[in-house]
Motif scaffolding. Structure first.
Motif, PDB file in Angstrom:
ATOM      1  N   PRO A 150       0.843  -1.198   0.000  1.00  0.00           N
ATOM      2  CA  PRO A 150       0.000   0.000   0.000  1.00  0.00           C
ATOM      3  C   PRO A 150       0.878   1.248   0.000  1.00  0.00           C
ATOM      4  CG  PRO A 150       0.009  -1.034   2.168  1.00  0.00           C
ATOM      5  CD  PRO A 150       0.764  -1.942   1.241  1.00  0.00           C
ATOM      6  N   ILE A 151       0.401   2.263  -0.673  1.00  0.00           N
ATOM      7  CA  ILE A 151       1.158   3.512  -0.786  1.00  0.00           C
ATOM      8  C   ILE A 151       0.185   4.673  -0.643  1.00  0.00           C
ATOM      9  CG2 ILE A 151       1.000   3.559  -3.296  1.00  0.00           C
ATOM     10  CD1 ILE A 151       3.827   4.773  -3.325  1.00  0.00           C
ATOM     11  N   ASP A 152       0.620   5.711   0.017  1.00  0.00           N
ATOM     12  CA  ASP A 152      -0.212   6.899   0.173  1.00  0.00           C
ATOM     13  C   ASP A 152      -0.295   7.651  -1.143  1.00  0.00           C
ATOM     14  OD1 ASP A 152      -0.627   6.415   2.850  1.00  0.00           O
ATOM     15  OD2 ASP A 152       1.057   7.665   3.509  1.00  0.00           O
ATOM     16  N   GLY A 153      -1.498   8.110  -1.460  1.00  0.00           N
ATOM     17  CA  GLY A 153      -1.705   8.892  -2.671  1.00  0.00           C
ATOM     18  C   GLY A 153      -2.535   8.123  -3.670  1.00  0.00           C
ATOM     19  N   PRO A 154      -2.709   8.710  -4.854  1.00  0.00           N
ATOM     20  CA  PRO A 154      -3.528   8.062  -5.881  1.00  0.00           C
ATOM     21  C   PRO A 154      -2.846   6.802  -6.401  1.00  0.00           C
ATOM     22  CG  PRO A 154      -2.435   9.973  -6.795  1.00  0.00           C
ATOM     23  CD  PRO A 154      -2.148   9.977  -5.322  1.00  0.00           C
ATOM     24  N   PRO A 155      -3.617   5.940  -7.068  1.00  0.00           N
ATOM     25  CA  PRO A 155      -3.007   4.726  -7.635  1.00  0.00           C
ATOM     26  C   PRO A 155      -1.940   5.081  -8.679  1.00  0.00           C
ATOM     27  CG  PRO A 155      -5.382   4.808  -8.075  1.00  0.00           C
ATOM     28  CD  PRO A 155      -5.025   6.050  -7.347  1.00  0.00           C
ATOM     29  N   LEU A 156      -0.943   4.244  -8.767  1.00  0.00           N
ATOM     30  CA  LEU A 156       0.115   4.474  -9.752  1.00  0.00           C
ATOM     31  C   LEU A 156      -0.427   4.232 -11.151  1.00  0.00           C
ATOM     32  CD1 LEU A 156       3.207   2.726  -8.124  1.00  0.00           C
ATOM     33  CD2 LEU A 156       2.460   5.093  -7.915  1.00  0.00           C
ATOM     34  N   ARG A 157      -0.052   5.072 -12.066  1.00  0.00           N
ATOM     35  CA  ARG A 157      -0.474   4.945 -13.461  1.00  0.00           C
ATOM     36  C   ARG A 157       0.721   4.623 -14.359  1.00  0.00           C
ATOM     37  NH1 ARG A 157      -5.609   6.718 -14.280  1.00  0.00           N
ATOM     38  NH2 ARG A 157      -6.530   7.923 -12.607  1.00  0.00           N
ATOM     39  N   PHE A 158       1.731   3.998 -13.779  1.00  0.00           N
ATOM     40  CA  PHE A 158       2.943   3.644 -14.510  1.00  0.00           C
ATOM     41  C   PHE A 158       3.553   2.431 -13.840  1.00  0.00           C
ATOM     42  CE2 PHE A 158       3.722   6.948 -11.403  1.00  0.00           C
ATOM     43  CZ  PHE A 158       4.655   6.352 -10.584  1.00  0.00           C
ATOM     44  N   GLY A 159       4.449   1.803 -14.559  1.00  0.00           N
ATOM     45  CA  GLY A 159       5.126   0.632 -14.023  1.00  0.00           C
ATOM     46  C   GLY A 159       6.629   0.861 -14.005  1.00  0.00           C
ATOM     47  N   LEU A 160       7.333  -0.229 -13.910  1.00  0.00           N
ATOM     48  CA  LEU A 160       8.794  -0.164 -13.886  1.00  0.00           C
ATOM     49  C   LEU A 160       9.320   0.452 -15.181  1.00  0.00           C
ATOM     50  CD1 LEU A 160       9.524  -3.696 -12.411  1.00  0.00           C
ATOM     51  CD2 LEU A 160       9.578  -1.511 -11.207  1.00  0.00           C
ATOM     52  N   ARG A 161      10.422   1.148 -15.080  1.00  0.00           N
ATOM     53  CA  ARG A 161      11.048   1.751 -16.255  1.00  0.00           C
ATOM     54  C   ARG A 161      11.965   0.717 -16.896  1.00  0.00           C
ATOM     55  NH1 ARG A 161       7.613   5.249 -17.013  1.00  0.00           N
ATOM     56  NH2 ARG A 161       8.942   6.045 -18.642  1.00  0.00           N
ATOM     57  N   ASP A 162      11.959   0.658 -18.212  1.00  0.00           N
ATOM     58  CA  ASP A 162      12.865  -0.225 -18.935  1.00  0.00           C
ATOM     59  C   ASP A 162      14.226   0.469 -19.001  1.00  0.00           C
ATOM     60  OD1 ASP A 162      14.397  -1.254 -21.237  1.00  0.00           O
ATOM     61  OD2 ASP A 162      12.618  -2.492 -21.574  1.00  0.00           O
ATOM     62  N   VAL A 163      15.182  -0.059 -18.274  1.00  0.00           N
ATOM     63  CA  VAL A 163      16.483   0.601 -18.137  1.00  0.00           C
ATOM     64  C   VAL A 163      17.162   0.769 -19.497  1.00  0.00           C
ATOM     65  CG1 VAL A 163      18.789   0.422 -17.109  1.00  0.00           C
ATOM     66  CG2 VAL A 163      16.767  -0.183 -15.757  1.00  0.00           C
ATOM     67  N   ASP A 164      17.142  -0.284 -20.312  1.00  0.00           N
ATOM     68  CA  ASP A 164      17.812  -0.188 -21.618  1.00  0.00           C
ATOM     69  C   ASP A 164      17.149   0.866 -22.509  1.00  0.00           C
ATOM     70  OD1 ASP A 164      19.747  -2.099 -21.004  1.00  0.00           O
ATOM     71  OD2 ASP A 164      18.465  -3.750 -21.644  1.00  0.00           O
ATOM     72  N   ASP A 165      15.817   0.931 -22.503  1.00  0.00           N
ATOM     73  CA  ASP A 165      15.119   1.961 -23.294  1.00  0.00           C
ATOM     74  C   ASP A 165      15.453   3.359 -22.799  1.00  0.00           C
ATOM     75  OD1 ASP A 165      13.924   0.107 -24.942  1.00  0.00           O
ATOM     76  OD2 ASP A 165      11.950   0.215 -23.977  1.00  0.00           O
ATOM     77  N   GLU A 166      15.473   3.529 -21.499  1.00  0.00           N
ATOM     78  CA  GLU A 166      15.775   4.847 -20.927  1.00  0.00           C
ATOM     79  C   GLU A 166      17.217   5.254 -21.231  1.00  0.00           C
ATOM     80  OE1 GLU A 166      13.710   6.949 -19.680  1.00  0.00           O
ATOM     81  OE2 GLU A 166      11.969   5.696 -19.246  1.00  0.00           O
ATOM     82  N   VAL A 167      18.147   4.292 -21.169  1.00  0.00           N
ATOM     83  CA  VAL A 167      19.548   4.594 -21.489  1.00  0.00           C
ATOM     84  C   VAL A 167      19.663   4.969 -22.964  1.00  0.00           C
ATOM     85  CG1 VAL A 167      21.864   3.573 -21.740  1.00  0.00           C
ATOM     86  CG2 VAL A 167      20.553   3.220 -19.628  1.00  0.00           C
ATOM     87  N   ARG A 168      18.950   4.248 -23.827  1.00  0.00           N
ATOM     88  CA  ARG A 168      18.971   4.555 -25.261  1.00  0.00           C
ATOM     89  C   ARG A 168      18.448   5.982 -25.503  1.00  0.00           C
ATOM     90  NH1 ARG A 168      18.203  -0.022 -26.803  1.00  0.00           N
ATOM     91  NH2 ARG A 168      16.025  -0.288 -26.265  1.00  0.00           N
ATOM     92  N   SER A 169      17.360   6.351 -24.842  1.00  0.00           N
ATOM     93  CA  SER A 169      16.813   7.710 -24.973  1.00  0.00           C
ATOM     94  C   SER A 169      17.798   8.748 -24.447  1.00  0.00           C
ATOM     95  CB  SER A 169      15.490   7.829 -24.215  1.00  0.00           C
ATOM     96  OG  SER A 169      14.522   6.989 -24.780  1.00  0.00           O
ATOM     97  N   TRP A 170      18.451   8.420 -23.349  1.00  0.00           N
ATOM     98  CA  TRP A 170      19.443   9.319 -22.761  1.00  0.00           C
ATOM     99  C   TRP A 170      20.574   9.573 -23.756  1.00  0.00           C
ATOM    100  CZ3 TRP A 170      24.538   7.876 -21.304  1.00  0.00           C
ATOM    101  CH2 TRP A 170      25.246   8.845 -20.591  1.00  0.00           C
ATOM    102  N   ARG A 171      21.045   8.487 -24.407  1.00  0.00           N
ATOM    103  CA  ARG A 171      22.126   8.631 -25.404  1.00  0.00           C
ATOM    104  C   ARG A 171      21.672   9.502 -26.569  1.00  0.00           C
ATOM    105  NH1 ARG A 171      23.129   2.517 -25.656  1.00  0.00           N
ATOM    106  NH2 ARG A 171      24.514   2.153 -23.911  1.00  0.00           N
ATOM    107  N   GLU A 172      20.436   9.286 -27.046  1.00  0.00           N
ATOM    108  CA  GLU A 172      19.918  10.067 -28.178  1.00  0.00           C
ATOM    109  C   GLU A 172      19.819  11.554 -27.827  1.00  0.00           C
ATOM    110  OE1 GLU A 172      16.199   8.214 -29.186  1.00  0.00           O
ATOM    111  OE2 GLU A 172      17.186   6.415 -29.978  1.00  0.00           O
ATOM    112  N   ARG A 173      19.369  11.865 -26.615  1.00  0.00           N
ATOM    113  CA  ARG A 173      19.258  13.268 -26.195  1.00  0.00           C
ATOM    114  C   ARG A 173      20.624  13.927 -26.095  1.00  0.00           C
ATOM    115  NH1 ARG A 173      15.513  10.978 -22.714  1.00  0.00           N
ATOM    116  NH2 ARG A 173      16.929  11.190 -20.926  1.00  0.00           N
ATOM    117  N   ARG A 174      21.636  13.140 -25.787  1.00  0.00           N
ATOM    118  CA  ARG A 174      22.997  13.668 -25.668  1.00  0.00           C
ATOM    119  C   ARG A 174      23.607  13.944 -27.049  1.00  0.00           C
ATOM    120  NH1 ARG A 174      25.613  13.061 -20.644  1.00  0.00           N
ATOM    121  NH2 ARG A 174      27.628  12.872 -21.656  1.00  0.00           N
ATOM    122  N   GLY A 175      23.018  13.322 -28.075  1.00  0.00           N
ATOM    123  CA  GLY A 175      23.493  13.564 -29.449  1.00  0.00           C
ATOM    124  C   GLY A 175      24.622  12.686 -29.760  1.00  0.00           C
TER     125      GLY A 175
END
Length: 128
Positions: free
Chosen positions: A103-128
């Protein structure tokens, strides 16, 4: 509100306007902040926290996580190397997993775990 009350309020507004109390207000002539953007379910809380400069620590855990997810690209972009990005994402996923399990205080979560590889790929793209 009765007609008499409405006329009284209108008279007070007109008198204040004649005295110049509505001149040079902050934001005068500028569009309303957020106009044209969809309202989030917690719009009132976001508005209040911005107005009162409340930090993430004051938010309930569910909203704190939602805010972290919203700011994730900026947070990751401030990190200098991939190892730090992966470490930050792993720590975030631990907090998300804990919130999903128990249980967690606040509204229900509307997201799940982050895909680390996808986030790293996006991070690399933003860095150029």
């Amino acid at each position: 509100m009765s007609d008499r009350q409405a006329r009284g309020v209108e008279r007070q507004i007109q008198e204040a306007e004649a005295r110049g109390e509505f001149k040079n207000l902050p934001g005068a002539g500028k569009p309303l902040p957020g106009i044209g953007q969809p309202l989030h379910e917690d719009w009132w809380l976001r508005q209040q926290s911005t107005r009162e400069n409340i930090g993430l620590d004051a938010l309930p855990p569910a909203l704190r996580l939602a805010k972290e997810i919203e700011q994730l690209p900026e947070t990751l972009d401030a990190l200098g190397d991939e190892a730090a990005v992966r470490e930050a994402l792993d720590a975030l996923n631990v907090r998300i997993r804990k919130a999903l399990i128990g249980p967690i205080d606040g509204p229900p979560l509307r997201f799940g775990l982050r895909d680390v590889d996808d986030e790293v790929r996006s991070w690399r793209e933003r860095r150029g």
